[in-house]
Design a protein around this motif. Structure first.
Motif, short mmCIF file in Angstrom:
data_model
loop_
_atom_site.label_atom_id
_atom_site.label_comp_id
_atom_site.label_asym_id
_atom_site.label_seq_id
_atom_site.Cartn_x
_atom_site.Cartn_y
_atom_site.Cartn_z
N PRO A 1 -0.28 19.30 4.78
CA PRO A 1 -1.61 18.60 4.85
C PRO A 1 -1.62 17.18 3.80
O PRO A 1 -0.67 16.97 3.03
CB PRO A 1 -2.57 19.59 3.86
CG PRO A 1 -1.52 20.22 2.98
CD PRO A 1 0.08 20.37 4.04
N GLN A 2 -2.55 16.40 4.23
CA GLN A 2 -2.83 15.06 3.50
C GLN A 2 -4.13 14.93 3.21
O GLN A 2 -4.99 15.21 4.11
CB GLN A 2 -2.13 13.87 4.31
CG GLN A 2 -2.62 12.76 3.49
CD GLN A 2 -1.82 11.54 4.35
OE1 GLN A 2 -0.97 11.72 4.88
NE2 GLN A 2 -2.47 10.02 4.09
N TYR A 3 -4.54 14.73 1.92
CA TYR A 3 -5.75 14.61 1.54
C TYR A 3 -6.43 13.11 1.42
O TYR A 3 -5.64 12.50 0.52
CB TYR A 3 -6.10 15.57 0.30
CG TYR A 3 -5.62 16.79 0.41
CD1 TYR A 3 -6.64 17.78 1.15
CD2 TYR A 3 -4.55 17.46 0.18
CE1 TYR A 3 -6.12 18.84 1.51
CE2 TYR A 3 -4.08 18.65 0.39
CZ TYR A 3 -4.97 19.48 0.85
OH TYR A 3 -4.51 20.54 1.10
N ARG A 4 -7.43 12.67 1.92
CA ARG A 4 -7.95 11.46 1.66
C ARG A 4 -9.42 11.56 1.16
O ARG A 4 -10.28 12.35 1.62
CB ARG A 4 -8.28 10.66 3.15
CG ARG A 4 -6.91 10.43 3.65
CD ARG A 4 -6.98 10.00 5.15
NE ARG A 4 -8.24 9.33 5.53
CZ ARG A 4 -8.37 8.58 6.33
NH1 ARG A 4 -7.72 8.44 7.29
NH2 ARG A 4 -9.65 7.89 6.72
N CYS A 5 -9.55 10.81 0.13
CA CYS A 5 -10.68 10.60 -0.44
C CYS A 5 -11.42 9.58 0.14
O CYS A 5 -11.20 8.33 0.25
CB CYS A 5 -10.55 10.41 -1.96
SG CYS A 5 -9.65 11.72 -2.90
N LEU A 6 -12.87 9.88 0.58
CA LEU A 6 -13.59 9.17 1.51
C LEU A 6 -14.96 8.45 0.85
O LEU A 6 -15.47 9.51 0.33
CB LEU A 6 -13.88 9.44 2.78
CG LEU A 6 -12.77 9.85 3.87
CD1 LEU A 6 -13.27 10.39 5.15
CD2 LEU A 6 -12.02 8.62 4.23
N LEU A 7 -15.27 7.42 0.85
CA LEU A 7 -16.62 6.71 0.27
C LEU A 7 -17.36 6.25 1.24
O LEU A 7 -16.67 5.45 2.00
CB LEU A 7 -16.17 5.74 -0.91
CG LEU A 7 -17.36 5.37 -1.80
CD1 LEU A 7 -17.86 6.45 -2.38
CD2 LEU A 7 -16.97 4.26 -2.71
N SER A 8 -18.31 6.49 1.41
CA SER A 8 -19.38 6.09 2.62
C SER A 8 -20.21 4.87 2.06
O SER A 8 -20.93 5.04 1.26
CB SER A 8 -20.35 7.25 3.16
OG SER A 8 -19.76 8.31 3.56
N THR A 9 -19.74 3.79 2.88
CA THR A 9 -20.27 2.63 2.42
C THR A 9 -21.41 2.05 3.52
O THR A 9 -21.18 2.53 4.50
CB THR A 9 -19.32 1.43 1.97
OG1 THR A 9 -18.70 1.14 3.53
CG2 THR A 9 -18.42 2.13 0.93
N PRO A 10 -22.05 1.10 3.55
CA PRO A 10 -22.92 0.71 4.45
C PRO A 10 -22.00 -0.03 5.83
O PRO A 10 -22.34 0.03 6.73
CB PRO A 10 -23.65 -0.66 3.94
CG PRO A 10 -23.93 -0.08 2.65
CD PRO A 10 -22.43 0.54 2.13
N GLY A 11 -20.77 -0.38 5.33
CA GLY A 11 -19.87 -1.14 6.39
C GLY A 11 -18.94 0.14 6.95
O GLY A 11 -18.18 -0.17 7.88
N GLU B 1 -9.11 16.41 4.72
CA GLU B 1 -7.84 16.90 4.83
C GLU B 1 -7.45 16.50 6.34
O GLU B 1 -8.20 16.76 7.31
CB GLU B 1 -7.91 18.57 4.79
CG GLU B 1 -6.30 18.91 4.93
CD GLU B 1 -6.49 20.46 4.74
OE1 GLU B 1 -5.40 21.23 5.14
OE2 GLU B 1 -7.37 21.17 4.20
N GLU B 2 -6.40 16.19 6.52
CA GLU B 2 -5.77 15.83 7.87
C GLU B 2 -4.13 16.37 7.75
O GLU B 2 -3.68 16.43 6.82
CB GLU B 2 -5.74 14.52 8.35
CG GLU B 2 -5.05 13.59 7.16
CD GLU B 2 -5.59 12.16 7.60
OE1 GLU B 2 -4.78 11.17 7.08
OE2 GLU B 2 -6.51 11.77 8.53
#
Length: 159
Positions: free
Chosen positions: A113-123, A105-106
Motif C-alpha cells: 500500500p501507499q498512502y496519499r494525504c489529499l487536500l481539496s482546493t478550489p483547483g 490508499e492505493e
C-alpha cells in the motif's frame, strides 16, 4: 513572511529515475550503434525498442505528477504551488474554506500500500504528502488539520 507548511518531493524521485533511465539507455544505444549497428541484429533492435518504449511509459507517468508545496503567506492566505518539469501553477487559498484533509490508499505497484494525504482546493485535490506507512500519513493529515484550524483561529473576524 512566507512559511513552508508542506512539500511533497516524492514525484521528484520519479523524475530523477526517468532521467537516469534515459541517460543509461542513450549510452547503451550508442554503444550498440557504434559496435556494428542495431539493424544488423533484429533481436537487439527489438530489445532496445522495448526499453525505449518502457522509458516513454515511465516518463509519461512520472512527469504528469507535480511537486507540491504549501506555503503560509499570511493569516488568511496560503499558497499552493504545483511544479512540473516544464511549468508551475500557484494558487492562493483561504484556509477558512478548506475541508479537512483525507487519506487515500492505493497500490504502490509492487503489491504494497501507499498512502496519499489529499487536500481539496478550489483547483482540485492535491497530494501534499505521500507515505508507505498509514501511521505517518495519519500524522501528516493531523498536522495539516491542526494548521487549518490554527489559521482559522488567527484570522481576523469581521465586526
Amino acid at each position: 513572511m512566507e512559511r513552508l507548511l508542506f512539500r511533497n518531493l516524492r514525484p521528484l524521485y520519479g523524475w530523477l529515475f526517468v532521467i537516469a533511465w534515459f541517460a543509461i539507455l542513450l549510452f547503451v544505444t550508442s554503444v550498440f550503434v557504434r559496435d556494428g549497428g542495431i539493424a544488423a541484429d533484429p533481436f537487439r533492435m527489438i530489445v532496445i525498442l522495448f526499453f525505449w518504449g518502457t522509458g516513454c511509459w515511465f516518463a509519461i507517468r512520472a512527469f504528469a505528477r507535480p511537486v507540491v508545496s504549501v506555503w503560509q503567506n499570511g493569516a488568511g492566505d496560503w499558497l499552493v504551488t504545483r511544479r512540473w518539469l516544464w511549468t508551475h501553477d500557484v494558487q492562493h487559498i483561504d484556509p477558512d474554506r478548506l475541508p479537512s484533509p483525507v487519506i487515500e490508499e492505493e497500490d504502490d505497484g509492487e503489491g504494497g500500500p501507499q498512502y496519499r494525504c489529499l487536500l481539496s482546493t478550489p483547483g482540485g485535490s492535491i497530494a501534499f504528502s505521500e507515505h508507505a506507512k498509514r501511521e505517518k500519513a495519519a500524522l501528516s493529515r493531523d498536522r495539516m488539520t491542526f494548521l487549518i484550524r490554527s489559521a482559522r483561529s488567527k484570522m481576523p473576524r469581521p465586526s
